[in-house]
Design a protein around this motif. Structure first.
Motif, PDB file in Angstrom:
ATOM      1  N   ASP A  54       0.847  -1.202   0.000  1.00 18.70           N
ATOM      2  CA  ASP A  54       0.000   0.000   0.000  1.00 18.70           C
ATOM      3  C   ASP A  54       0.874   1.241   0.000  1.00 18.70           C
ATOM      4  OD1 ASP A  54      -2.163  -1.672   2.302  1.00 18.70           O
ATOM      5  OD2 ASP A  54      -2.409  -1.469   0.131  1.00 18.70           O
ATOM      6  N   SER A  55       0.376   2.321  -0.640  1.00 22.72           N
ATOM      7  CA  SER A  55       1.154   3.558  -0.668  1.00 22.72           C
ATOM      8  C   SER A  55       0.261   4.699  -1.141  1.00 22.72           C
ATOM      9  CB  SER A  55       2.373   3.408  -1.586  1.00 22.72           C
ATOM     10  OG  SER A  55       3.272   4.472  -1.363  1.00 22.72           O
ATOM     11  N   THR A  56       0.894   5.842  -1.510  1.00 24.11           N
ATOM     12  CA  THR A  56       0.180   7.054  -1.882  1.00 24.11           C
ATOM     13  C   THR A  56      -0.536   6.908  -3.219  1.00 24.11           C
ATOM     14  OG1 THR A  56       1.894   8.317  -0.767  1.00 24.11           O
ATOM     15  CG2 THR A  56       0.458   9.528  -2.257  1.00 24.11           C
ATOM     16  N   TYR A  57      -1.779   7.430  -3.281  1.00 25.39           N
ATOM     17  CA  TYR A  57      -2.525   7.510  -4.532  1.00 25.39           C
ATOM     18  C   TYR A  57      -3.150   8.889  -4.628  1.00 25.39           C
ATOM     19  CZ  TYR A  57      -2.070   2.498  -5.340  1.00 25.39           C
ATOM     20  OH  TYR A  57      -1.566   1.253  -5.594  1.00 25.39           O
ATOM     21  N   TYR A  58      -3.644   9.220  -5.808  1.00 27.37           N
ATOM     22  CA  TYR A  58      -4.338  10.482  -5.981  1.00 27.37           C
ATOM     23  C   TYR A  58      -5.710  10.413  -5.316  1.00 27.37           C
ATOM     24  CZ  TYR A  58      -0.719  11.520  -9.380  1.00 27.37           C
ATOM     25  OH  TYR A  58       0.484  11.751  -9.995  1.00 27.37           O
ATOM     26  N   HIS A  59      -6.187  11.570  -4.870  1.00 28.49           N
ATOM     27  CA  HIS A  59      -7.515  11.629  -4.255  1.00 28.49           C
ATOM     28  C   HIS A  59      -8.585  11.396  -5.311  1.00 28.49           C
ATOM     29  CE1 HIS A  59     -10.957  12.940  -1.913  1.00 28.49           C
ATOM     30  NE2 HIS A  59     -11.284  13.739  -2.915  1.00 28.49           N
ATOM     31  N   LEU A  60      -9.543  10.541  -4.998  1.00 27.69           N
ATOM     32  CA  LEU A  60     -10.641  10.257  -5.908  1.00 27.69           C
ATOM     33  C   LEU A  60     -11.966  10.432  -5.184  1.00 27.69           C
ATOM     34  CD1 LEU A  60      -9.326   6.998  -7.628  1.00 27.69           C
ATOM     35  CD2 LEU A  60      -9.086   9.353  -8.422  1.00 27.69           C
ATOM     36  N   ASN A  61     -12.964  10.885  -5.927  1.00 26.85           N
ATOM     37  CA  ASN A  61     -14.322  10.947  -5.414  1.00 26.85           C
ATOM     38  C   ASN A  61     -15.007   9.607  -5.695  1.00 26.85           C
ATOM     39  OD1 ASN A  61     -14.090  13.774  -4.729  1.00 26.85           O
ATOM     40  ND2 ASN A  61     -14.233  14.179  -6.919  1.00 26.85           N
ATOM     41  N   THR A  62     -15.812   9.148  -4.768  1.00 32.71           N
ATOM     42  CA  THR A  62     -16.449   7.852  -4.942  1.00 32.71           C
ATOM     43  C   THR A  62     -17.953   7.954  -4.748  1.00 32.71           C
ATOM     44  OG1 THR A  62     -16.117   7.303  -2.596  1.00 32.71           O
ATOM     45  CG2 THR A  62     -14.411   6.600  -4.148  1.00 32.71           C
ATOM     46  N   THR A  63     -18.675   7.065  -5.419  1.00 31.25           N
ATOM     47  CA  THR A  63     -20.118   6.937  -5.249  1.00 31.25           C
ATOM     48  C   THR A  63     -20.436   5.448  -5.156  1.00 31.25           C
ATOM     49  OG1 THR A  63     -20.483   6.889  -7.643  1.00 31.25           O
ATOM     50  CG2 THR A  63     -20.640   9.042  -6.552  1.00 31.25           C
ATOM     51  N   SER A  64     -21.655   5.140  -4.824  1.00 30.05           N
ATOM     52  CA  SER A  64     -22.046   3.732  -4.729  1.00 30.05           C
ATOM     53  C   SER A  64     -23.484   3.575  -5.197  1.00 30.05           C
ATOM     54  CB  SER A  64     -21.902   3.233  -3.285  1.00 30.05           C
ATOM     55  OG  SER A  64     -22.740   3.984  -2.417  1.00 30.05           O
ATOM     56  N   GLY A  65     -23.887   2.321  -5.375  1.00 29.10           N
ATOM     57  CA  GLY A  65     -25.272   2.039  -5.694  1.00 29.10           C
ATOM     58  C   GLY A  65     -25.591   1.942  -7.165  1.00 29.10           C
ATOM     59  N   HIS A  66     -24.575   1.864  -8.039  1.00 28.94           N
ATOM     60  CA  HIS A  66     -24.826   1.826  -9.480  1.00 28.94           C
ATOM     61  C   HIS A  66     -24.257   0.567 -10.132  1.00 28.94           C
ATOM     62  CE1 HIS A  66     -26.151   5.982  -9.195  1.00 28.94           C
ATOM     63  NE2 HIS A  66     -25.042   6.262  -8.542  1.00 28.94           N
ATOM     64  N   THR A  67     -24.025  -0.471  -9.330  1.00 30.73           N
ATOM     65  CA  THR A  67     -23.390  -1.669  -9.873  1.00 30.73           C
ATOM     66  C   THR A  67     -24.315  -2.871  -9.782  1.00 30.73           C
ATOM     67  OG1 THR A  67     -22.387  -2.241  -7.746  1.00 30.73           O
ATOM     68  CG2 THR A  67     -21.110  -0.843  -9.218  1.00 30.73           C
ATOM     69  N   ASN A  68     -24.004  -3.865 -10.618  1.00 31.59           N
ATOM     70  CA  ASN A  68     -24.722  -5.129 -10.585  1.00 31.59           C
ATOM     71  C   ASN A  68     -23.731  -6.234 -10.933  1.00 31.59           C
ATOM     72  OD1 ASN A  68     -27.172  -6.786 -10.446  1.00 31.59           O
ATOM     73  ND2 ASN A  68     -26.813  -7.088 -12.636  1.00 31.59           N
ATOM     74  N   SER A 237     -20.143   9.956 -25.282  1.00 36.43           N
ATOM     75  CA  SER A 237     -19.419  10.900 -26.135  1.00 36.43           C
ATOM     76  C   SER A 237     -18.117  11.259 -25.437  1.00 36.43           C
ATOM     77  CB  SER A 237     -20.255  12.162 -26.371  1.00 36.43           C
ATOM     78  OG  SER A 237     -20.371  12.903 -25.159  1.00 36.43           O
ATOM     79  N   PRO A 238     -17.148  11.837 -26.160  1.00 39.85           N
ATOM     80  CA  PRO A 238     -15.924  12.279 -25.483  1.00 39.85           C
ATOM     81  C   PRO A 238     -16.195  13.278 -24.351  1.00 39.85           C
ATOM     82  CG  PRO A 238     -15.565  12.213 -27.849  1.00 39.85           C
ATOM     83  CD  PRO A 238     -17.030  11.964 -27.638  1.00 39.85           C
ATOM     84  N   LYS A 239     -17.163  14.163 -24.542  1.00 39.20           N
ATOM     85  CA  LYS A 239     -17.518  15.099 -23.468  1.00 39.20           C
ATOM     86  C   LYS A 239     -18.028  14.354 -22.240  1.00 39.20           C
ATOM     87  CE  LYS A 239     -18.842  19.213 -26.142  1.00 39.20           C
ATOM     88  NZ  LYS A 239     -19.966  20.123 -26.452  1.00 39.20           N
ATOM     89  N   ASP A 240     -18.825  13.322 -22.470  1.00 36.95           N
ATOM     90  CA  ASP A 240     -19.361  12.551 -21.352  1.00 36.95           C
ATOM     91  C   ASP A 240     -18.247  11.807 -20.625  1.00 36.95           C
ATOM     92  OD1 ASP A 240     -21.509  11.680 -19.736  1.00 36.95           O
ATOM     93  OD2 ASP A 240     -21.594   9.775 -20.823  1.00 36.95           O
ATOM     94  N   ILE A 241     -17.251  11.356 -21.363  1.00 35.85           N
ATOM     95  CA  ILE A 241     -16.098  10.713 -20.730  1.00 35.85           C
ATOM     96  C   ILE A 241     -15.377  11.708 -19.826  1.00 35.85           C
ATOM     97  CG2 ILE A 241     -13.839   9.667 -21.164  1.00 35.85           C
ATOM     98  CD1 ILE A 241     -15.071   8.553 -23.798  1.00 35.85           C
ATOM     99  N   LEU A 242     -15.169  12.928 -20.313  1.00 35.59           N
ATOM    100  CA  LEU A 242     -14.527  13.955 -19.488  1.00 35.59           C
ATOM    101  C   LEU A 242     -15.381  14.292 -18.270  1.00 35.59           C
ATOM    102  CD1 LEU A 242     -12.863  16.592 -21.865  1.00 35.59           C
ATOM    103  CD2 LEU A 242     -11.777  14.927 -20.353  1.00 35.59           C
ATOM    104  N   ARG A 243     -16.689  14.335 -18.456  1.00 38.49           N
ATOM    105  CA  ARG A 243     -17.573  14.612 -17.315  1.00 38.49           C
ATOM    106  C   ARG A 243     -17.393  13.546 -16.245  1.00 38.49           C
ATOM    107  NH1 ARG A 243     -22.235  12.798 -15.468  1.00 38.49           N
ATOM    108  NH2 ARG A 243     -22.532  11.379 -17.246  1.00 38.49           N
ATOM    109  N   ARG A 244     -17.359  12.291 -16.663  1.00 37.34           N
ATOM    110  CA  ARG A 244     -17.204  11.209 -15.703  1.00 37.34           C
ATOM    111  C   ARG A 244     -15.796  11.199 -15.093  1.00 37.34           C
ATOM    112  NH1 ARG A 244     -21.366   7.395 -16.111  1.00 37.34           N
ATOM    113  NH2 ARG A 244     -22.814   7.806 -17.821  1.00 37.34           N
TER     114      ARG A 244
END
Length: 751
Positions: A54-68, A237-244
């Motif tokens: 384990d070590s340093t990683y970039y900060h990420l925002n997370t969500t849940s409830g959209h998987t199957n 779309s590429p814009k949607d990829i950037l949004r995500r």
């Protein structure tokens, strides 16, 4: 990094354990845990395997409830879906296979035969044959992602070489290398594929990508570690990829409206004092060239003492009074800094005594002479050092400084050092730029409020879009360097960054008058615009008074476009779409746009094609709009139209360049504005090109708070069927014909 010799052989000294078997599989809530191992002939093959750290990683925002998750044990198939993306895994013994696909079943990428492995590489200085079993080897995690026929890869930060990265080796490692090589200041381990997905490698160390350059059907990703984490980002779309992607790594911050003004610097190694600066400012005033920001580059401080955060008293005997006089001219003030402290600086002993610098393993201060004699580097993992550094910035803000150019932060050592928080030095090399920019940005923002602070930063890493603005670094004064700068900016802005600038006129060398004027045209159609050089000034009249005329026209044009710029920047803040964007980002269904890197969209509705030669000749492509109707219109000559899907070649004098207005669009302008900070609504004009959708809306942004709609009206609504427009605030709406609504009429012909 390359480890193989063709499809079947490994390079001398390299051993790879290819993961080909699912040993165990466990599902908990929204997570699938899979233990992969090498080809299993018998139980003895479970021995001599690796374990992660384990070590340093970039900060990420997370969500849940959209998987199957569905797992068919009989068929040895597992399907993991997250939103519109699915991952199919073949869990049959020794037949490991990953396929990322859309819910409609289209394959995006995946891991096929021999594409995930652990590499043991003895090609290292630490390897000694006589150590036998214990001979040191460098370990790497290797992940190879499939490429489809004709697939192209873009992004990976501010890269100045070919726009499509296919065929290149790209190392994600910040270096001070100028803008004309494979080295880059802003390395982002994220790329967008023309096949409809993005890939983000969440690793702050040296990520190496072989983009169709080792295996011609793959992107090979390696990290010098025992673990690798990456994300497949799918969008429609590429814009949607950037949004995500920016949902994951952070939305870009906004900047104050005054920053869209023209910036003038002292240049780098020039001799200047108060008298020199005042003469420049008077020259701009006398020539009616709007100027909003004055920047003091490094020699505002005394030589050999960078950084001591003190004006050189010999050149500026009364800095408090002088900055006050500059502010009296309506100027904002920027000063150059870096995170280094030279031994001759009065701050060196203080920093050394209190442990504010990066240290060697033995506890002494790490120093070298490659930049400033005996310089140390501030350790931003030390909270006390951050407070100390911030205090000096606050002192400068107290006397009138509005912004800081955060230069350098790429020359960060990795061997024989230790940080205050014990961080891995290799993983800190790129990450350091984030810490540096963050402390400066947060110090400024604490004074002026959210989305009102800004930097002028050279280096960055993933997430750095939260600390704008970034500029391209040390380019040469040539047309070729102007083009490579554009390629670099467009690549960076495919990685979540919405603002970018270049050194107008080029940094190294002195531009010809023609280059100066063409770079002015390009630079004033960038999100931010700064005249800056190395050993020569960039005030226009020293290149000829005709350069002053071109600069004045371009600056006033950009100010006129302030309502449009503010609205497009707010859109980028909300969804990650950059102000300057590659054509395919706006027109992904037009396959011709994917190869173009000499022109761009400025916002959603303006196409810009800079001129890159002395003769003024420019060949440019006009994209097909998805609507497929209407013609593009010249900004300079509304009677001149262009058909989408065609190439054009034109010759332009220095008064014009190809700037085209998109069909079916509205451009907000305000000719009354003298500066971007003024009321956007007072005098607004709306340029309408062709037939608009049935109910079109444009948003007016408050110049005083660029993350908010204008205080009087939120939006302007159009009803093209009746040729009317109206303004509304909340639920209240008024309709009526506006005298400042300008329709750009086009003749219907077959040409």
């Amino acid at each position: 990094m390359k480890f193989t010799e063709g499809m079947w052989c490994l390079r001398e000294g390299v051993r790879i354990e290819w993961m080909s078997n699912v040993e165990r599989l466990r599902v908990e809530n929204e997570t699938v845990y899979i233990l992969l191992n090498k080809h299993q002939r018998h139980r003895g093959d479970t021995l001599n395997s690796r374990q992660v750290n384990d070590s340093t990683y970039y900060h990420l925002n997370t969500t849940s409830g959209h998987t199957n998750i569905t797992h068919d044990n009989l068929a040895n198939k597992l399907k993991y879906t997250s939103g519109p993306l699915a991952l199919d895994i073949n869990t049959t013994a020794n037949e490991l296979d990953f396929v990322f696909c859309s819910l409609s079943g289209k394959k995006l990428t995946g891991h096929s035969f021999r594409s995930i492995g652990y590499v043991a590489d003895q090609r290292t200085e630490a390897h000694r044959y006589e150590d036998g079993l214990y001979a040191a080897k460098q370990g790497y995690m290797l992940a190879e992602l499939d490429l489809s026929v004709g697939e192209k890869v873009y992004g990976l930060g501010e890269r100045f070489g070919p726009f499509a990265k296919n065929g290149q080796t790209v190392n994600i490692w910040n270096e001070d290398g100028g803008t004309s090589s494979e080295l880059a200041y802003k390395n982002i381990p994220f790329y967008i594929s023309s096949n409809g997905y993005g890939v983000f490698i969440n690793h702050p160390g040296k990520v190496s990508l072989e983009v169709q350059s080792e295996r011609t059907t793959r992107v090979n990703i390696s990290v010098p570690d025992e673990e690798i984490e990456y994300f497949i980002v799918y969008g429609d779309s590429p814009k949607d990829i950037l949004r995500r992607y920016t949902t994951l790594t952070g939305r870009p911050a906004l900047v104050p409206s005054w920053s869209y003004n023209l910036w003038l610097t002292t240049s780098f190694t020039t001799n200047y004092d108060e008298q020199t600066v005042t003469a420049f400012l008077n020259g701009f005033r006398d020539r009616d060239i709007p100027l909003g920001v004055f920047h003091f580059d490094c020699f505002w401080m005394k030589s050999y003492q960078w950084c001591d955060f003190q004006f050189d008293e010999e050149m500026f005997p009364d800095p408090v009074g002088y900055l006050k006089r500059l502010k009296g001219r309506g100027l904002r003030i920027s000063v150059w800094i870096n995170p280094y402290v030279a031994q001759a600086s009065p701050l060196f002993e203080e920093g050394k005594k209190n442990g504010y610098f990066i240290k060697r393993i033995d506890g002494s201060v790490w120093q070298w002479d490659f930049w400033q004699a005996g310089m140390a580097i501030v350790d931003f993992t030390n909270p006390a050092a951050c407070t100390w550094f911030s205090t000096h910035l606050e002192r400068l803000m107290d006397i009138g400084v509005d912004s800081f150019k955060t230069d350098f932060a790429e020359r960060i050592p990795v061997k024989g050092i230790k940080y205050h928080n014990g961080a891995n030095p290799v993983r800190m090399h790129n990450y350091y730029a984030l810490l540096y920019n963050r402390i400066v940005y947060e110090t400024v923002s604490a004074r002026v409020g959210p989305n009102q602070g800004l930097l002028f930063a050279r280096s960055t890493a993933p997430g750095g879009q939260a600390y704008p603005v970034h500029w391209g670094g040390d380019c040469e004064s040539t047309f070729e360097a102007m083009a490579e700068s554009l390629r670099g900016g467009l690549s960076l802005m495919l990685c979540g960054y919405i603002f970018w600038a270049s050194d107008i006129g080029g940094f190294e060398g002195t531009p010809s008058p023609a280059l100066y004027k063409r770079w002015v045209q390009f630079g004033l159609f960038s999100s931010h615009s700064r005249l800056h050089g190395s050993s020569s000034f960039r005030v226009p009249w020293i290149y000829g008074e005709d350069c002053s005329i071109v600069l004045r026209d371009c600056v006033k044009r950009k100010i006129l476009l302030t309502p449009y710029i503010l609205a497009e920047a707010l859109r980028g803040h909300r969804d990650g779409t950059p102000l300057m964007r590659a054509l395919f980002l706006e027109f992904p269904k037009d396959l011709n746009t994917y190869a173009i890197d000499t022109q761009y969209m400025f916002g959603s509705n303006l196409l810009v094609a800079p001129v890159f030669n002395e003769a003024g000749e420019v060949t440019f492509y006009v994209p097909k709009t998805e609507e497929g109707t209407g013609k593009w219109t010249s900004w300079f000559d509304h009677s001149k139209s262009y058909v989408g899907g065609q190439w054009y070649t034109e010759t332009h004098d220095f008064a014009t360049m190809p700037i085209l207005i998109r069909p079916g669009s509205v451009i907000m302008t305000n000719p009354k504005l003298k500066t971007p900070e003024e009321d956007a609504l007072d005098g607004i004009q709306l340029l309408v090109n062709g037939t608009l959708p049935a109910e079109s809306v444009v948003e007016i942004v408050n110049p005083g708070q660029t993350d908010q709609p204008a205080h009087r009206h939120r939006k302007i609504h159009f009803d093209s069927a009746h040729g009317t427009a109206g303004t509304g605030s909340g639920s209240e709406e008024r309709r009526g014909r506006l005298s400042h609504l300008v329709y750009l009429e086009q003749e219907d012909d077959d040409d």
